[in-house]
Design a protein around this motif. Structure first.
Motif, short mmCIF file in Angstrom:
data_model
loop_
_atom_site.label_atom_id
_atom_site.label_comp_id
_atom_site.label_asym_id
_atom_site.label_seq_id
_atom_site.Cartn_x
_atom_site.Cartn_y
_atom_site.Cartn_z
N LEU A 62 51.84 52.21 -10.84
CA LEU A 62 52.31 52.06 -12.22
C LEU A 62 53.05 50.73 -12.40
CD1 LEU A 62 52.65 53.39 -15.05
CD2 LEU A 62 54.81 54.31 -14.23
N LEU A 63 53.92 50.44 -11.45
CA LEU A 63 54.68 49.19 -11.52
C LEU A 63 53.75 47.99 -11.55
CD1 LEU A 63 57.35 47.59 -11.38
CD2 LEU A 63 57.32 47.88 -8.90
N ASN A 64 52.73 48.02 -10.69
CA ASN A 64 51.78 46.91 -10.64
C ASN A 64 51.02 46.74 -11.95
OD1 ASN A 64 52.46 46.05 -8.10
ND2 ASN A 64 51.03 47.46 -7.09
N ALA A 65 50.81 47.86 -12.66
CA ALA A 65 50.10 47.78 -13.95
C ALA A 65 50.89 46.93 -14.95
CB ALA A 65 49.87 49.19 -14.50
N PHE A 66 52.22 46.88 -14.77
CA PHE A 66 53.06 46.12 -15.72
C PHE A 66 53.49 44.75 -15.20
CE2 PHE A 66 53.92 50.55 -17.13
CZ PHE A 66 53.39 50.43 -18.42
N ALA A 84 62.53 58.24 -14.89
CA ALA A 84 61.99 58.33 -13.53
C ALA A 84 61.35 57.00 -13.12
CB ALA A 84 60.96 59.46 -13.44
N ALA A 85 60.60 56.40 -14.03
CA ALA A 85 59.95 55.12 -13.72
C ALA A 85 60.99 54.07 -13.34
CB ALA A 85 59.12 54.64 -14.92
N LYS A 86 62.05 53.99 -14.16
CA LYS A 86 63.13 53.03 -13.90
C LYS A 86 63.69 53.23 -12.49
CE LYS A 86 65.63 51.67 -18.02
NZ LYS A 86 66.74 51.93 -18.91
N GLU A 87 64.06 54.48 -12.20
CA GLU A 87 64.69 54.77 -10.92
C GLU A 87 63.72 54.58 -9.76
OE1 GLU A 87 66.33 58.68 -11.27
OE2 GLU A 87 68.00 58.00 -12.54
N ASN A 88 62.49 55.03 -9.94
CA ASN A 88 61.52 54.95 -8.85
C ASN A 88 61.07 53.51 -8.58
OD1 ASN A 88 61.79 57.67 -8.63
ND2 ASN A 88 59.82 58.18 -9.57
N PHE A 89 60.90 52.73 -9.64
CA PHE A 89 60.54 51.31 -9.44
C PHE A 89 61.61 50.67 -8.57
CE2 PHE A 89 58.16 50.78 -13.79
CZ PHE A 89 57.15 51.57 -13.30
N HIS A 90 62.85 50.91 -8.95
CA HIS A 90 63.98 50.33 -8.26
C HIS A 90 64.04 50.78 -6.79
CE1 HIS A 90 67.96 48.62 -7.98
NE2 HIS A 90 68.38 49.72 -7.38
N GLU A 91 63.69 52.06 -6.59
CA GLU A 91 63.72 52.65 -5.24
C GLU A 91 62.71 51.97 -4.30
OE1 GLU A 91 65.55 55.23 -3.90
OE2 GLU A 91 64.42 55.09 -2.01
N PRO A 96 62.18 40.36 -7.78
CA PRO A 96 62.44 39.86 -9.15
C PRO A 96 61.37 40.30 -10.14
CG PRO A 96 62.72 38.10 -7.52
CD PRO A 96 62.17 39.27 -6.79
N GLU A 97 60.11 40.38 -9.68
CA GLU A 97 59.03 40.81 -10.59
C GLU A 97 59.25 42.25 -11.04
OE1 GLU A 97 58.58 39.51 -7.59
OE2 GLU A 97 57.27 37.77 -7.73
N LYS A 104 62.52 45.43 -19.14
CA LYS A 104 61.80 45.55 -20.41
C LYS A 104 61.49 47.00 -20.79
CE LYS A 104 59.33 41.18 -20.04
NZ LYS A 104 57.98 40.64 -19.77
N LEU A 105 61.86 47.95 -19.95
CA LEU A 105 61.50 49.36 -20.21
C LEU A 105 62.37 49.99 -21.30
CD1 LEU A 105 61.04 50.77 -16.58
CD2 LEU A 105 59.23 50.53 -18.29
N TYR A 106 61.73 50.57 -22.29
CA TYR A 106 62.45 51.30 -23.34
C TYR A 106 61.75 52.61 -23.66
CZ TYR A 106 64.93 46.94 -24.35
OH TYR A 106 65.70 45.83 -24.26
N GLU A 107 62.55 53.61 -23.89
CA GLU A 107 62.02 54.85 -24.46
C GLU A 107 61.85 54.58 -25.96
OE1 GLU A 107 62.20 58.48 -26.66
OE2 GLU A 107 63.85 57.05 -26.56
N LEU A 108 60.90 55.22 -26.59
CA LEU A 108 60.56 54.92 -27.99
C LEU A 108 61.77 55.02 -28.93
CD1 LEU A 108 58.39 54.35 -30.20
CD2 LEU A 108 58.04 56.83 -30.31
#
Lengths: 247, 457
Positions: A62-66, A84-91, A96-97, A104-108
């Motif tokens: 998922l991270l690579n898709a963005f 979850a995406a925020k926390e898991n990406f970070h994990e 830097p990418e 840039k992640l926002y909930e609607l």
């Protein structure tokens, strides 16, 4: 603005109407909307279960898709998946990418409240709606002050909807109690999950509202299953669907 | 303990859930406490500051634990209090028994101690011919019913007043069919008064141990800690190493939040400070580790030791309220029970008895990040190869499945098709717990991605 849609697997596969409403409403607001390919799941079913090894491949996919996608914001119509995406990406990746994607992640709802508010509505919505205050959105994404916390109160979710002409907003009893979905909890702890969902569905119906409206499609899917099993006189809607209908 | 399915939380909870009216009653009784807590917390403008100070004070004490425990011990000795150290429950029980045996004690009145429950002390002493009488009303009820507590503050919350009436009729000779709480409370008080007067020793738990005073604080609503400690010449107080606080000011912060968060009272009816034995008597403090030092080694688990045992997290927990305290496989149930007990849970299930909704963390008067600790326990269990029943089989498959667009798209396409064309009755057996309790989702025609390609591609 140029917006990349983050469409979680549940929305993509089971409630595409939420994705469509999100896309249409963002376009009506004048944004350019793209859908980066290669998205499956944020990894939450695995990480919530403690299974971080099992989540790694999915999360990085998922991270690579963005990564490297040119856009001003990545918007997701599902609070829990966003957290979850925020926390898991970070994990799994603190490059830097990855940081650039996370920033840039926002909930609607958050996006519409904090970043690009809706200037005006073209129609009214003369109905009573009961707000589904899903846990991760209010307690982890700060969309509203949780009922346990004392002091000044804010509610971004209500604020966005309250601007619609003629709308009537109500809350169920125990306004922000968990609905019991909890990802795999719904399957692993079926009896308790079902009782929580039943209580929540009944509390929404007891308000006399026409719709139970939420920002988390997974909670709504669970409550909808309960509403229909109980034959309760209420329907579930995602905030994007309500907003799209009046723009 | 066996790891068979019958011991796991979900199974016990399912049994509890079968009597829905009891679940509703249980949930309502506890939610009433949460509502009282909200009113009490909201009545003081500095509530959130108190939580922050409480959190920082406890964390400070935990990070300087050795110093504060030594200071506490030194000041206790100055106050003529005898201090004992126990590394685990067994050592605690042995120490308590030695003290009691030395004084030829046959009967102990006890008040407010989840720690002695944690150490399974009562049966240990009873096997050695010492009668232990729990003197808090709720504790006494479950002791007579031969049950463990189901809540840390209201231990008999799972019992209805009619059930207490039947129990008292059988054990205390009250009128058959009587369920008036006033009548039953009076009967219990009379029964306990006899026990207080005839006891050889008194024992209590400790809400706070004040380092610079060499004093312990015990909070009760019934005054029974005082009734016990002031009658016999011998008094014992058991405390976990996490109960020490630096001084009276820090104890005052906890006193202001404890009862408000537990029951909505401004303060417990009796907040008793014991700072030395009575004339000609003996006062003993037993300081117990029992796994706490191990928890301190893990930065996330360590925060669980900030807990002041108000029970607020149990009252707010939607899972605890609907599954009951006895479903948790640990002396302490609910969110804090998972936080401090998951490592002792041989069924490896209580860490998953939680939706991670986070309400407990926001209710907590010392900001214990309970949902994060529970999540961390799951990770520790998974890394140790101790996933609960079922999960160990399906989770690796889910991981592989979710990482593949092809697998996900194909199977979900088939699922949508099945939901559309097959009757619900045929699908239900294949949909597990979801379909057992809920209607299956109404399937869309296509995925969003397919729609997007067609309409915006």
């Amino acid at each position: 603005m140029k917006i990349a849609l983050f469409i979680p697997c549940l929305v993509n596969q089971m409630v595409p109407e939420v994705g469509i409403a999100t896309l249409e409403l963002l376009e009506k607001l004048g944004h350019q909307v793209i859908l980066p390919s290669g998205q499956t799941c944020c990894g939450q079913p695995m990480t919530n279960s403690g299974c971080f090894n099992e989540a790694k491949k999915t999360t990085l996919k998922l991270l690579n898709a963005f990564k490297g996608v040119e856009c001003d914001a990545i918007v997701c119509p599902a609070a829990s998946c966003l957290v979850a995406a925020k926390e898991n990406f970070h994990e799994f990746d603190d490059s830097p990418e990855a940081q650039a994607v996370i920033a840039k992640l926002y909930e609607l709802t958050e996006f519409l409240h904090d970043v690009a508010p809706i200037p005006a509505f073209s129609k009214s919505f003369p109905h009573k709606i009961s707000l589904q205050m899903s846990c991760h959105g209010i307690r982890m994404l700060d969309l509203a002050t949780p009922s346990e916390q004392m002091g000044p109160r804010k509610n971004k979710f209500e604020a966005v909807l309250a601007a619609i002409p003629e709308i009537e907003i109500v809350y169920p009893d125990k306004l922000d109690e968990c609905c019991g979905f909890g990802g795999t909890f719904a399957v692993d702890e079926g009896a308790v999950s079902a009782k929580m969902g039943k209580d929540k569905a009944q509390a929404h119906a007891a308000t006399g509202a026409k719709y139970a409206v939420g920002f988390d499609p997974s909670c709504l899917l669970h409550i909808d299953g309960m509403v229909r099993r109980q034959k309760l006189p209420i329907e579930t809607r995602h905030i994007a669907q309500i907003l799209n209908a009046v723009l | 303990m066996s790891t068979s399915k019958s011991n796991v939380h979900a199974h016990k909870a399912e049994i509890f859930c079968k009597d829905e009216s009891r679940v509703d009653w249980h949930s309502k009784a506890l939610w009433t406490l949460r509502e009282k807590r909200d009113r009490a917390a909201g009545s003081i403008p500095e509530w959130e500051q108190l939580r922050q100070i409480g959190s920082e004070m406890k964390l400070h004490t935990l990070t300087h634990l050795t110093e504060y425990l030594e200071e506490f011990e030194q000041n206790c000795i100055k106050n003529n209090i005898k201090v004992h150290w126990a590394k685990d429950g067994a050592e605690h029980n042995r120490i308590v028994h030695e003290i009691l045996a030395k004084h030829h004690v046959k009967k102990v009145v006890k008040s407010k101690s989840m720690l002695t429950e944690e150490c399974h002390m009562n049966p240990y002493l009873e096997e050695r011919g010492i009668e232990v009488i729990d003197t808090d009303l709720g504790e006494r009820i479950i002791q007579l019913a031969e049950m463990p507590p189901s809540h840390i503050v209201v231990p008999a919350i799972h019992m209805k007043k009619e059930e207490v009436g039947d129990l008292f009729h059988e054990k205390l000779g009250t009128n058959a069919g009587a369920s008036d709480p006033l009548y039953l409370t009076r009967a219990a008080r009379q029964h306990l008064r006899e026990k207080f007067l005839s006891a050889d020793a008194a024992m209590t738990g400790v809400n706070m141990a004040i380092a610079d005073q060499g004093a312990v604080v015990v909070c009760t609503n019934e005054g029974n800690a005082d009734m016990g400690a002031n009658l016999p010449k011998l008094q014992l107080h058991s405390m976990g190493i996490d109960k020490v606080v630096p001084n009276l000011e820090s104890a005052a912060v906890i006193l202001r939040t404890l009862a408000r968060n537990a029951t909505g009272q401004p303060i417990t009816t009796y907040s008793s400070f014991y700072r030395g034995p009575q004339d000609g008597g003996e006062m003993h403090v037993i300081i117990v580790d029992n796994g706490r030092t191990d928890m301190l080694k893990d930065k996330i688990l360590a925060e669980a030791l900030k807990c002041i045992r108000c029970g607020g997290c149990l009252n707010t927990c939607p899972v605890y309220r609907r599954s009951g305290g006895h479903s948790y496989n640990y002396t302490i149930p609910g969110p804090i029970g998972i936080a401090v007990g998951a490592q002792h849970d041989d069924t490896n299930s209580i860490a998953w008895a939680c939706t991670l909704c986070g309400s407990c963390s926001y209710v907590c008067p010392t900001k214990v990040p309970l949902d994060k600790i529970i999540h961390h326990h799951r990770r520790l269990k998974a890394e140790a190869g101790k996933l609960p029943y079922g999960k160990s089989n399906y989770m690796p498959l889910v991981g592989k499945f979710m990482a593949s667009e092809t697998a996900l798209n194909c199977s979900m396409g088939i699922a949508r098709m099945a939901l559309k064309i097959l009757p619900g009755s045929l699908l239900k057996p294949f949909s597990g717990a979801w379909g057992k309790y809920r209607e299956l989702p109404v399937a869309p025609n296509s995925s969003f991605e397919a729609w997007f390609k067609k309409n915006r591609g």
